[in-house]
Design an enzyme around this catalytic site. Structure first.
Site, short mmCIF file in Angstrom:
data_model
loop_
_atom_site.label_atom_id
_atom_site.label_comp_id
_atom_site.label_asym_id
_atom_site.label_seq_id
_atom_site.Cartn_x
_atom_site.Cartn_y
_atom_site.Cartn_z
N HIS A 1 1.77 4.40 -2.88
CA HIS A 1 1.85 5.85 -2.69
C HIS A 1 3.23 6.35 -3.15
CE1 HIS A 1 -1.86 6.73 -0.58
NE2 HIS A 1 -1.63 5.87 0.39
N HIS B 1 0.83 -1.21 0.00
CA HIS B 1 0.00 0.00 0.00
C HIS B 1 0.87 1.27 0.00
CE1 HIS B 1 -3.71 2.31 1.16
NE2 HIS B 1 -2.79 3.12 1.64
N GLU B 2 1.77 1.35 0.97
CA GLU B 2 2.62 2.54 1.04
C GLU B 2 3.57 2.60 -0.17
OE1 GLU B 2 1.67 4.67 3.07
OE2 GLU B 2 0.45 3.37 4.34
ZN ZN Z 1 -3.05 5.22 1.89
#
Ligand code: ZN
Length: 504
Positions: free
Chosen positions: A273, A269-270
């Site tokens: 980003h 997830h990170e």
């Molecule tokens: Zn997030």
């Protein structure tokens, strides 16, 4: 460009660069605080952060910056600007106007209140004491209402808050989008609950050593094309990504020994980003356009990698053997069992632990409550009962106490109203982007099945990442997919996925 306009432009660019430098410095300080700074230095550090933030606010609201903006907006000057400079002027103007409309004294009071309120929330959550937190929440709501009046009410009061995180998004649009989503996801969740084909998850309840988890997380990040020359992976209580500049985008994760995929999905997830921020075009460096275009689009990138790719069957067809190798004798199940066991759907009370499907219902509940607060005049004292009723209605369960109900999220205590929709918007954007990618990228799922993830990253970089804040969210979605945001892509994606897993 005339010499006079050239001088104004370069002064404007210097000021923007200065603001960006403050942001970078503050970013490093926050990163450091959350990744193991010595406890004894924290108070002094907080003061330094306060002083630097105040300085940054002064620069971003200075009359000098206002004059530079006005000069560049003048007829003649504006037309001479490049596409990037025009967008930079528009964006800076928007931020400038928002900031100067708040009297500094009022803002200062609010910053103090928000920090007290967050502390009080933490205490209240721990002791299940909503009554102790309620007066603070009422005050935060009242300040937010003052800000809405100062900024100027749009179509509705809540629209002003939405626009902070998702520029251009309105209640009218979201009512349609979330309404459609809710009406289709509630029956889908019911069909899943009624299915006799519930996945086996017993093999997940074991202890999985941290070193092997860490090594696997690093391996997957590498596979995704995360650039370790321009970033690093650390540990923190709550995983986050911080983009200091495209050459320095750091991420964190948290390892849980009783959960073999929690740190991994957090890392992916990170990492999603981070890929966004690492691949913004160099022309935007040192400008305030060098970041994601909205919270919703940013979330679409993290959720695309975490859910669409990381929780897919082809992904595990390629990588399950790699995971087994790192936990010898512990994961003696088939790929199908592992895949299904990691994709269960179950109505639950806590948003951050929710599955891909019911997660959206948690968000819709918060959206409807925020609307009731700002457009319907609901008070802090009304919220626990409203919360419990909505959980009963949409998820069929009611929290046994406020700690597991209305007190679970930090957002409202710090005044972050209007933020929650970003998470679901991220899921919807991700599904819509994925649909286009599947059609444009030949054999996308066979690439994933082979572990050839770089063409996927390159596609995203070319169509989304590189633009940073140069395109607005709606411009970006239209440019990439040829259509405005449409929740049906997410509904179709979830229906297809869970029809297979639960044999509906
Ligand atoms: Zn997030």
């Amino acid at each position: 460009m005339s010499e006079a306009n050239g001088t104004v432009l370069s002064q404007f660019r210097d000021t923007v660069h200065k603001i960006k430098s403050y942001e970078e410095a503050l970013g490093v300080l926050y990163w450091d605080l959350r990744t193991g700074a010595p406890r004894n230095g924290m108070d002094t550090r907080s003061e330094s952060i306060g002083i630097l933030s105040a300085d940054m606010f002064k620069v971003s609201t200075s009359p000098e910056l206002g004059e530079l903006l006005s000069a560049l907006e003048e007829k003649g000057a504006y037309e001479e600007l490049s596409e990037i400079d025009r967008r930079l002027v528009t964006e800076t103007r928007k931020e400038y106007d928002r900031s100067v409309k708040i009297p500094p004294k009022l803002y200062q009071e609010y910053v103090v209140l928000a920090s007290q309120s967050e502390n009080k929330w933490e205490e209240a959550k721990e002791n299940n004491d909503y009554a102790g937190f309620q007066p603070y929440l009422d005050k935060v709501i009242s300040y937010t209402n003052q800000f809405i009046d100062l900024w100027g009410v749009k179509e509705t009061r809540y629209d002003v808050l939405l626009d902070q995180y998702e520029p251009g998004m309105t209640v009218t649009q979201l009512d349609g989008i979330f309404g459609g989503l809710r009406d289709q996801l509630v029956p889908l969740a019911a069909a899943i609950a009624a299915s006799p084909h519930q996945p086996d998850t017993s093999f997940l309840r074991q202890t999985f050593g941290k070193p092997a988890q860490k090594e696997f997380s690093l391996f997957i990040l590498q596979q995704m094309g995360y650039n370790f020359e321009a970033g690093r992976l650390d540990e923190s209580a709550h995983p986050f990504a911080t983009g200091l500049n495209p050459g320095d985008v750091r991420i964190t994760t948290r390892y849980l020994e009783n959960d073999v995929t929690s740190a991994l999905f957090g890392t992916i997830h990170e990492g999603g980003h981070a890929l966004y921020e690492q691949n913004i075009m160099p022309e935007l460096t040192n400008t305030t356009l060098c970041t994601g275009t909205s919270m919703g689009i940013h979330e679409s990138q993290s959720r695309f990698w975490e859910n669409v790719i990381g929780r897919s069957r082809p992904f595990w067809e390629r990588y399950f053997g790699e995971l087994q190798k790192r936990f010898p004798g512990q994961l003696d199940v088939s790929v199908d069992q592992f895949y299904r066991g990691n994709n269960t759907v179950q109505p639950s009370l806590i948003r951050i632990e929710a599955d891909e499907l019911t997660y959206n219902l948690h968000i819709i509940i918060r959206y409807e409550m925020e609307k009731l607060i700002f457009n319907g005049g609901a008070k802090a004292s009304d919220l626990p009962a409203l919360w419990n009723d909505k959980y009963k209605e949409y998820l069929g369960i009611a929290p046994p106490n406020d700690a597991e109900g209305v007190l679970q999220d930090v957002h409202w205590s710090g005044g972050a109203f209007g933020y929650f929709p970003s998470y679901s918007l991220g899921n919807m954007y991700a599904a819509q982007f994925a649909d286009t990618m599947e059609r444009e990228l030949n054999g996308m799922w066979s690439l994933v099945g082979k572990g050839d993830l770089h063409p996927i990253k390159d596609w995203l970089a070319e169509r989304i990442y590189k633009y940073g804040k140069l395109r607005t969210p709606s411009e970006l979605v239209l440019a990439v997919t040829g259509k405005p945001l449409d929740p049906q892509y997410l509904v179709d994606y979830l229906t297809k996925k869970y029809t297979d897993i639960y044999k509906l």
